[in-house]
Design an enzyme around this catalytic site. Structure first.
Site, mmCIF file in Angstrom:
data_model
loop_
_atom_site.group_PDB
_atom_site.id
_atom_site.type_symbol
_atom_site.label_atom_id
_atom_site.label_comp_id
_atom_site.label_asym_id
_atom_site.label_seq_id
_atom_site.Cartn_x
_atom_site.Cartn_y
_atom_site.Cartn_z
ATOM 1 C CG HIS A 1 -89.362 73.597 -22.424
ATOM 2 N ND1 HIS A 1 -88.839 72.368 -22.740
ATOM 3 C CD2 HIS A 1 -89.182 73.736 -21.093
ATOM 4 C CE1 HIS A 1 -88.360 71.793 -21.647
ATOM 5 N NE2 HIS A 1 -88.551 72.628 -20.625
ATOM 6 C CG HIS B 1 -89.261 75.369 -16.278
ATOM 7 N ND1 HIS B 1 -89.658 74.144 -15.785
ATOM 8 C CD2 HIS B 1 -88.486 75.105 -17.373
ATOM 9 C CE1 HIS B 1 -89.145 73.177 -16.539
ATOM 10 N NE2 HIS B 1 -88.432 73.740 -17.511
ATOM 11 C CG LEU B 2 -94.888 80.414 -16.360
ATOM 12 C CD1 LEU B 2 -96.386 80.520 -16.629
ATOM 13 C CD2 LEU B 2 -94.190 81.714 -16.753
ATOM 14 N NE ARG B 3 -87.911 77.804 -11.852
ATOM 15 C CZ ARG B 3 -87.361 76.739 -12.419
ATOM 16 N NH1 ARG B 3 -88.028 75.608 -12.509
ATOM 17 N NH2 ARG B 3 -86.138 76.798 -12.910
ATOM 18 C CE LYS C 1 -90.368 68.154 -19.691
ATOM 19 N NZ LYS C 1 -89.944 69.448 -19.141
ATOM 20 C CG HIS D 1 -85.491 66.567 -19.197
ATOM 21 N ND1 HIS D 1 -85.191 67.842 -18.767
ATOM 22 C CD2 HIS D 1 -84.320 65.877 -19.141
ATOM 23 C CE1 HIS D 1 -83.898 67.905 -18.475
ATOM 24 N NE2 HIS D 1 -83.360 66.719 -18.687
ATOM 25 C CG HIS E 1 -84.261 70.404 -23.165
ATOM 26 N ND1 HIS E 1 -84.097 69.052 -23.026
ATOM 27 C CD2 HIS E 1 -84.944 70.811 -22.069
ATOM 28 C CE1 HIS E 1 -84.657 68.656 -21.897
ATOM 29 N NE2 HIS E 1 -85.176 69.713 -21.300
ATOM 30 C CG ASP F 1 -85.511 74.421 -20.562
ATOM 31 O OD1 ASP F 1 -86.398 74.508 -19.690
ATOM 32 O OD2 ASP F 1 -84.526 73.675 -20.445
ATOM 33 C CB ALA G 1 -79.511 73.004 -13.823
#
EC number: 3.5.2.3
Length: 409
Positions: free
Chosen positions: A57, A59-61, A139, A168, A208, A276, A290
């Site tokens: 999990h 987030h590489l943006r 996802k 999520h 999560h 995450d 967030a």
């Protein structure tokens, strides 16, 4: 004689043994409890060789959010933290919801990833596109999170997913009534997801999990095709930490001590630990974004917990290698002859202080800034290449796409 030999202590069949690992052409060609010969030998003393850890999990943006993180900076951070492969999340800007954007993402990953990776696709009423994308996993956001896109019909999107779904789970109606996202938002969504999972019998990974009710609902259902993740920040931090430091805003939010305690009481039942990793600029964080960066601290936090007697090194291997490999069906990653020579090398007793300014992620802050930890990743090896040693990334971007087959359930 092998091209490369790693000698020292390593985890094998649930115990720590002394011996050597022979490596040729990036593959494991010998596992011995004796010394073996190699053209190059790396001998470890206090360190332990673990199978290459995986974070499911991240987030590489990138894309239009390069100021927050890029594939390059994020996968360098992964190697620095001992993570050999990341599951890249699709709530990017623009989101990965069509074949064209998915292929663009693959191109960036192929050129710039330092760690290995799995590529994802965001599902929200776009089943036709999803069927053509051939992603490694899919996802679904049941409620709005970073990016704002969420599924209007979870069961429909879950049903049409061509592969494993990571969800999520936060209930949008509860969030609308209470923007602080109380435990009930997660619990309701998890129960809804479990009802669909029981009906459809399709693999589902719940991201999560942070509440007593959430973890108890999953454990009670005990569906073999359902897995779940817990993050280090939900294990080690509470809502009181957020009250002291507003930068700790995250979805789902940090919970009360009661919920944190429940995660620890059920630690042996947690299949997967995942960061995450959700980087933002400090300006965005101060404006209320967030997310918490975690790639470069998660393994060390768990090692520190092992030194305090809370868990063992075997727990780390189970929850960050064995179970991700099994659940997602990742080929070539088992620690056995003929598979990839990919390892995370730790010094379990090395003491160090968390200094975010030395991170590779663009998010130069951490909830654990200044904290002294016992246990550190000292080397990362991918397919027989030493890619990180002593905090330095020493290889070009040679990450490849994981062979994700969908798992055994």
């Amino acid at each position: 004689m092998h091209e490369l030999v790693l000698s020292g202590r390593f985890v094998l069949n649930g115990e720590i043994v002394g011996g050597s690992i022979g490596i040729d052409n990036g593959l494991i060609t010998e596992i011995s409890r004796r010394d073996i010969k190699g053209e190059e030998v790396i001998a470890f003393k206090s360190e332990i060789i673990l199978p290459g850890l995986i974070d499911t999990h991240v987030h590489l943006r990138d894309f239009e959010q390069k100021e927050k993180e890029t594939v390059e900076s994020g996968t360098k951070a992964a190697l620095h933290g001992g993570i050999t492969a990341v599951f890249d999340m699709p709530n990017t800007k623009p989101p990965i919801m069509d074949v064209k954007t998915f292929e663009k993402r693959l191109s960036i990953l192929e050129k710039h990833a330092y760690s290995d990776y799995a590529a994802s696709f965001l599902l929200a009423g776009n089943c036709g596109e999803a069927s053509r994308a051939r992603a490694d996993f899919y996802k679904i956001f049941m409620g709005a999170s970073t990016g704002g896109i969420f599924s209007e019909n979870f069961e429909s999107d879950y049903s049409c997913a061509p592969g494993i779904v990571s969800v999520h789970a936060e209930d949008p109606e509860t969030i609308r009534e209470n923007p602080e996202r109380p435990p009930e938002a997660e619990i309701r969504a998890i129960k809804k997801a479990l009802t669909a999972a029981e009906k459809l019998r399709k693999p589902l990974n719940v991201c999560h999990v942070s509440t007593v009710g959430g973890i108890e609902a999953i454990i009670k259902k005990n569906l073999p095709w359902v897995s779940f993740e817990v993050t280090p920040h939900h294990l080690f931090l509470t809502s009181k930490d957020f009250e002291r430091n507003p930068l700790l805003k995250v979805y789902p939010p940090l919970r009360s001590e009661e919920h944190r305690k429940a995660l620890w009481e059920n630690f042996s039942r947690i299949p997967i630990i995942a960061s995450d990793h959700a980087p933002h600029t400090i300006e965005d964080k101060e404006a209320g974004a967030a997310g918490i960066p975690g790639l470069e601290t998660e393994v060390a936090l768990l090692l520190d917990a092992a030194n305090r007697g809370l868990i063992t090194v075997f727990d780390i291997v189970e929850k960050m290698h064995d179970n991700p490999v099994r659940f997602f069906g990742i080929k070539g990653r088992d620690f056995s002859l003929g598979n990839e020579a990919t390892f995370t090398i730790i010094d379990p007793k090395k003491e160090w202080k968390v200094k975010p300014e030395e991170f590779y992620t663009k998010a130069k802050w951490s909830p654990w800034e200044g904290k002294k930890l016992k246990g550190k990743v000292v080397m990362t090896v991918i397919r027989g290449m030493v890619v990180m040693e002593g905090d330095e990334i020493i290889e070009e971007p040679k990450g490849v796409r994981l062979d994700v087959q969908g798992g055994n359930h």
